[in-house]
Design a protein around this motif. Structure first.
Motif, PDB file in Angstrom:
ATOM      1  N   ASP A 152      -5.288  28.091   3.999  1.00 26.63           N
ATOM      2  CA  ASP A 152      -5.970  29.132   3.238  1.00 26.63           C
ATOM      3  C   ASP A 152      -7.481  29.085   3.421  1.00 26.63           C
ATOM      4  OD1 ASP A 152      -5.864  31.364   1.585  1.00 26.63           O
ATOM      5  OD2 ASP A 152      -6.220  30.194  -0.227  1.00 26.63           O
ATOM      6  N   GLY A 153      -7.924  28.867   4.679  1.00 26.29           N
ATOM      7  CA  GLY A 153      -9.357  28.887   4.962  1.00 26.29           C
ATOM      8  C   GLY A 153     -10.091  27.607   4.668  1.00 26.29           C
ATOM      9  N   TRP A 154      -9.355  26.536   4.383  1.00 25.11           N
ATOM     10  CA  TRP A 154      -9.963  25.226   4.115  1.00 25.11           C
ATOM     11  C   TRP A 154      -9.370  24.174   5.048  1.00 25.11           C
ATOM     12  CZ3 TRP A 154     -13.645  24.613   0.216  1.00 25.11           C
ATOM     13  CH2 TRP A 154     -13.766  25.658  -0.704  1.00 25.11           C
ATOM     14  N   ILE A 155     -10.197  23.246   5.492  1.00 19.61           N
ATOM     15  CA  ILE A 155      -9.706  22.027   6.136  1.00 19.61           C
ATOM     16  C   ILE A 155      -9.571  20.962   5.057  1.00 19.61           C
ATOM     17  CG2 ILE A 155     -10.230  20.132   7.720  1.00 19.61           C
ATOM     18  CD1 ILE A 155     -11.669  22.082   9.504  1.00 19.61           C
ATOM     19  N   TYR A 156      -8.357  20.445   4.885  1.00 20.30           N
ATOM     20  CA  TYR A 156      -8.116  19.336   3.969  1.00 20.30           C
ATOM     21  C   TYR A 156      -7.994  18.059   4.790  1.00 20.30           C
ATOM     22  CZ  TYR A 156      -7.163  22.625   0.168  1.00 20.30           C
ATOM     23  OH  TYR A 156      -7.267  23.595  -0.797  1.00 20.30           O
ATOM     24  N   GLY A 157      -8.623  17.004   4.320  1.00 25.94           N
ATOM     25  CA  GLY A 157      -8.554  15.726   5.000  1.00 25.94           C
ATOM     26  C   GLY A 157      -8.505  14.589   4.005  1.00 25.94           C
ATOM     27  N   TYR A 158      -8.149  13.407   4.499  1.00 23.99           N
ATOM     28  CA  TYR A 158      -7.989  12.256   3.618  1.00 23.99           C
ATOM     29  C   TYR A 158      -8.750  11.064   4.199  1.00 23.99           C
ATOM     30  CZ  TYR A 158      -5.865   8.435   1.022  1.00 23.99           C
ATOM     31  OH  TYR A 158      -5.684   7.338   0.232  1.00 23.99           O
TER      32      TYR A 158
ATOM     33  N   GLY B 161       0.798  -1.210   0.000  1.00 27.13           N
ATOM     34  CA  GLY B 161       0.000   0.000   0.000  1.00 27.13           C
ATOM     35  C   GLY B 161       0.829   1.257   0.000  1.00 27.13           C
ATOM     36  N   ASN B 162       2.118   1.151   0.320  1.00 27.18           N
ATOM     37  CA  ASN B 162       2.966   2.335   0.349  1.00 27.18           C
ATOM     38  C   ASN B 162       4.005   2.338  -0.768  1.00 27.18           C
ATOM     39  OD1 ASN B 162       2.015   3.977   2.365  1.00 27.18           O
ATOM     40  ND2 ASN B 162       3.028   2.806   3.968  1.00 27.18           N
ATOM     41  N   VAL B 163       3.857   1.455  -1.744  1.00 26.68           N
ATOM     42  CA  VAL B 163       4.815   1.397  -2.847  1.00 26.68           C
ATOM     43  C   VAL B 163       4.092   1.841  -4.104  1.00 26.68           C
ATOM     44  CG1 VAL B 163       6.482  -0.051  -4.030  1.00 26.68           C
ATOM     45  CG2 VAL B 163       5.753  -0.616  -1.732  1.00 26.68           C
ATOM     46  N   PHE B 164       4.677   2.790  -4.809  1.00 25.94           N
ATOM     47  CA  PHE B 164       3.942   3.359  -5.923  1.00 25.94           C
ATOM     48  C   PHE B 164       4.852   3.570  -7.121  1.00 25.94           C
ATOM     49  CE2 PHE B 164       0.235   4.023  -3.441  1.00 25.94           C
ATOM     50  CZ  PHE B 164       0.690   4.289  -2.174  1.00 25.94           C
TER      51      PHE B 164
ATOM     52  N   ARG C 219      -2.299   7.959  -1.040  1.00 25.37           N
ATOM     53  CA  ARG C 219      -1.753   8.824   0.003  1.00 25.37           C
ATOM     54  C   ARG C 219      -1.449  10.213  -0.553  1.00 25.37           C
ATOM     55  NH1 ARG C 219       3.643   7.279   3.474  1.00 25.37           N
ATOM     56  NH2 ARG C 219       3.389   8.773   5.163  1.00 25.37           N
ATOM     57  N   THR C 220      -1.767  11.259   0.217  1.00 22.34           N
ATOM     58  CA  THR C 220      -1.595  12.628  -0.242  1.00 22.34           C
ATOM     59  C   THR C 220      -0.707  13.422   0.703  1.00 22.34           C
ATOM     60  OG1 THR C 220      -3.569  13.378   0.938  1.00 22.34           O
ATOM     61  CG2 THR C 220      -3.861  12.642  -1.342  1.00 22.34           C
ATOM     62  N   PHE C 221      -0.020  14.429   0.139  1.00 17.70           N
ATOM     63  CA  PHE C 221       0.744  15.410   0.907  1.00 17.70           C
ATOM     64  C   PHE C 221       0.436  16.794   0.341  1.00 17.70           C
ATOM     65  CE2 PHE C 221       3.208  11.824   2.316  1.00 17.70           C
ATOM     66  CZ  PHE C 221       3.668  12.208   3.564  1.00 17.70           C
ATOM     67  N   ILE C 222       0.127  17.751   1.215  1.00 15.90           N
ATOM     68  CA  ILE C 222      -0.194  19.106   0.805  1.00 15.90           C
ATOM     69  C   ILE C 222       0.849  20.041   1.399  1.00 15.90           C
ATOM     70  CG2 ILE C 222      -1.970  20.891   0.776  1.00 15.90           C
ATOM     71  CD1 ILE C 222      -3.987  18.684   1.492  1.00 15.90           C
TER      72      ILE C 222
ATOM     73  N   GLY D 181       0.725  23.455   0.680  1.00 14.87           N
ATOM     74  CA  GLY D 181       0.175  24.794   0.619  1.00 14.87           C
ATOM     75  C   GLY D 181       0.146  25.357  -0.778  1.00 14.87           C
ATOM     76  N   TRP D 182       1.054  24.920  -1.643  1.00 12.69           N
ATOM     77  CA  TRP D 182       1.078  25.339  -3.032  1.00 12.69           C
ATOM     78  C   TRP D 182       0.528  24.245  -3.934  1.00 12.69           C
ATOM     79  CZ3 TRP D 182       6.462  26.046  -1.064  1.00 12.69           C
ATOM     80  CH2 TRP D 182       6.629  27.308  -0.474  1.00 12.69           C
ATOM     81  N   ASN D 183       0.860  22.996  -3.615  1.00 17.14           N
ATOM     82  CA  ASN D 183       0.437  21.863  -4.425  1.00 17.14           C
ATOM     83  C   ASN D 183      -0.031  20.726  -3.535  1.00 17.14           C
ATOM     84  OD1 ASN D 183       1.362  22.620  -7.300  1.00 17.14           O
ATOM     85  ND2 ASN D 183       3.219  22.933  -6.115  1.00 17.14           N
ATOM     86  N   VAL D 184      -0.801  19.835  -4.137  1.00 17.65           N
ATOM     87  CA  VAL D 184      -1.131  18.544  -3.531  1.00 17.65           C
ATOM     88  C   VAL D 184      -0.309  17.492  -4.260  1.00 17.65           C
ATOM     89  CG1 VAL D 184      -2.918  16.832  -3.101  1.00 17.65           C
ATOM     90  CG2 VAL D 184      -3.480  19.272  -2.997  1.00 17.65           C
ATOM     91  N   TYR D 185       0.419  16.685  -3.517  1.00 19.10           N
ATOM     92  CA  TYR D 185       1.170  15.557  -4.070  1.00 19.10           C
ATOM     93  C   TYR D 185       0.406  14.294  -3.703  1.00 19.10           C
ATOM     94  CZ  TYR D 185       4.849  18.987  -4.681  1.00 19.10           C
ATOM     95  OH  TYR D 185       5.552  20.094  -5.070  1.00 19.10           O
ATOM     96  N   PHE D 186       0.178  13.424  -4.695  1.00 21.14           N
ATOM     97  CA  PHE D 186      -0.697  12.284  -4.439  1.00 21.14           C
ATOM     98  C   PHE D 186      -0.382  11.144  -5.397  1.00 21.14           C
ATOM     99  CE2 PHE D 186      -2.654  14.636  -7.826  1.00 21.14           C
ATOM    100  CZ  PHE D 186      -3.291  13.704  -8.621  1.00 21.14           C
ATOM    101  N   TYR D 187      -0.908   9.957  -5.051  1.00 19.87           N
ATOM    102  CA  TYR D 187      -0.824   8.792  -5.915  1.00 19.87           C
ATOM    103  C   TYR D 187      -2.174   8.583  -6.581  1.00 19.87           C
ATOM    104  CZ  TYR D 187       3.239   7.980  -2.956  1.00 19.87           C
ATOM    105  OH  TYR D 187       4.412   8.119  -2.290  1.00 19.87           O
ATOM    106  N   ASP D 188      -2.181   8.428  -7.886  1.00 20.80           N
ATOM    107  CA  ASP D 188      -3.447   8.229  -8.576  1.00 20.80           C
ATOM    108  C   ASP D 188      -3.822   6.746  -8.574  1.00 20.80           C
ATOM    109  OD1 ASP D 188      -1.926   6.974 -10.529  1.00 20.80           O
ATOM    110  OD2 ASP D 188      -2.117   8.586 -12.005  1.00 20.80           O
ATOM    111  N   GLN D 189      -4.899   6.415  -9.295  1.00 20.40           N
ATOM    112  CA  GLN D 189      -5.401   5.035  -9.284  1.00 20.40           C
ATOM    113  C   GLN D 189      -4.433   4.049  -9.914  1.00 20.40           C
ATOM    114  OE1 GLN D 189      -9.332   5.944 -11.085  1.00 20.40           O
ATOM    115  NE2 GLN D 189     -10.206   5.008  -9.266  1.00 20.40           N
TER     116      GLN D 189
END
Length: 379
Positions: free
Chosen positions: A209-215, A35-38, A241-244, A246-254
């Motif tokens: 920036d005024g938003w709550i981001y969650g996963y 699950g953590n290898v991409f 898995r995602t990492f934010i 503040g400028w970008n969201v880094y994530f793994y797609d499907q």
């Protein structure tokens, strides 16, 4: 119709399963962890496609945004009054992966680790905790009774009436996911909570920036704090898995490719073709490990022991900055303003004439120039 009590029980059960999944995904233990290898794909892209105005997002320079998106409950390795405060599992015996978490402090200059307790005459001042957070010069923790605590006058004091699964700060406010799986805001003065959303099971939450981001297993979501009756919207469905930052969201797609996009989910791009597991960031770089194979057994300590960094402004530009021999790196922690990374890795040792795998911590210079040092934790 299902009664309110049964609904709350069902929400708690479902959220418990999601929390267990996250703990399993992020644990630094010697087990196969696909699950953590991409797998990732290279695409030419420009960093920070947002305007300069929209880059003014994170106002607390000392807040460890990256670390708050690792493990569950989230939060570890915080800069507090010139020292790095963190939690580490003290195993009952090496290789057992059972025991209790202890709180330590790391001297940034000397690398010395000591127990966190400014008052040695009062050992009960430091209860067992699951998570730690620093916000605007104050230290917070989540104890094993699932209560939020604040360090005050030489001891931790409880500041929440109810029990919570996780908590975080932002915009000068304290938020939490309650034990009955609601998004709440907590008044630190009296501990009372106000429900913002009745059905909410996200983790790795941040305020940007005024938003709550969650996963959650559904993907990356956000909640506007400017609305009187906020609602959750999914901006990256089915994302890994995602990492934010503040400028970008880094994530793994499907397809298990490592990507990035804007904070609203737009302008998605793949940025590398390597298999990657541990990830974190600072203002300039992404720090990560590569694996030779997608399906990784952490007991193979010949793989996953190189530490790399990637320029955010030039994603194709990667360089190896360190190697930890005979170790499998599973977590990378970044403390804002600190020139070294704290790296958690699985290593092999002997105990009672048996080979066992344990978790160790290392200090690694961000620049790639300098010595990697193993941290020695006191008994």
């Amino acid at each position: 119709m299902m009664g309110d009590c049964m609904k709350r029980k069902m929400k708690s059960i479902l959220f418990g399963f999601s929390m267990l999944a996250v703990l399993t995904m992020n644990a630094c233990t010697p087990a196969s962890d696909p699950g953590n290898v991409f797998e990732m794909e290279t695409t030419a892209t420009q960093a920070h496609s947002l305007s300069e105005t929209n880059r003014e997002k994170m106002t607390d320079d000392s807040y460890a945004y990256g670390n708050m998106q690792i493990n569950a409950p989230a939060g570890n390795f915080m800069d507090y009054q010139g020292k790095i405060v963190f939690l580490k599992l003290k195993e009952r015996e090496p290789g057992s992966h059972t025991g209790s978490y202890r709180m330590y402090e790391l001297d940034e200059k000397t690398g010395e680790v000591t127990p966190f307790n400014p008052d040695p005459t009062n050992p009960s001042a430091i209860p067992s905790c699951f998570a730690v957070e620093e916000y605007q010069g104050e230290l917070y923790a989540l104890n094993t009774d699932w209560k939020i605590m604040k360090w005050k006058d030489g001891e931790f004091v409880t500041i929440s009436d109810g029990t919570v699964y996780n908590f975080w700060h932002g915009d000068g406010r304290l938020f939490a996911v309650s034990r009955d799986s609601s998004l709440v805001e907590i008044n630190e003065k009296d501990g009372k909570s106000k429900i913002l959303i009745g059905e909410y099971t996200d983790y790795h939450n941040l305020v940007i920036d005024g938003w709550i981001y969650g996963y959650s297993w559904k993907g990356l979501s956000r909640v506007s704090l400017s609305k009187e009756n906020p609602e959750k919207e999914i901006i990256l469905p089915d994302a890994g898995r995602t990492f934010i930052d503040g400028w970008n969201v880094y994530f793994y797609d499907q397809d298990s490719k490592f990507c990035r996009c804007n904070p609203d989910g737009s302008d998605k791009k793949k940025i590398t073709e390597d298999f990657v597991r541990a990830v974190n960031f600072d203002d300039e770089y992404l720090y990560f490990t590569k694996w030779k194979n997608e399906m990784k057994d952490q007991t193979d300590l010949s793989d996953g022991n190189d530490l790399w960094r990637m320029s955010k402004s030039d994603p194709g530009n990667t360089e190896r900055i360190a190697t930890i021999p005979d170790a499998s790196i599973c977590n990378i922690y970044v403390v804002p303003g600190y020139d070294r990374l704290i790296v958690e890795a699985t290593v092999k040792t002997e105990y009672n004439e048996n080979e066992v795998y344990v978790s160790e911590l290392f200090l690694v210079p961000k620049s790639g120039s300098g010595e990697t040092v193993k941290l020695e934790l006191p008994d």
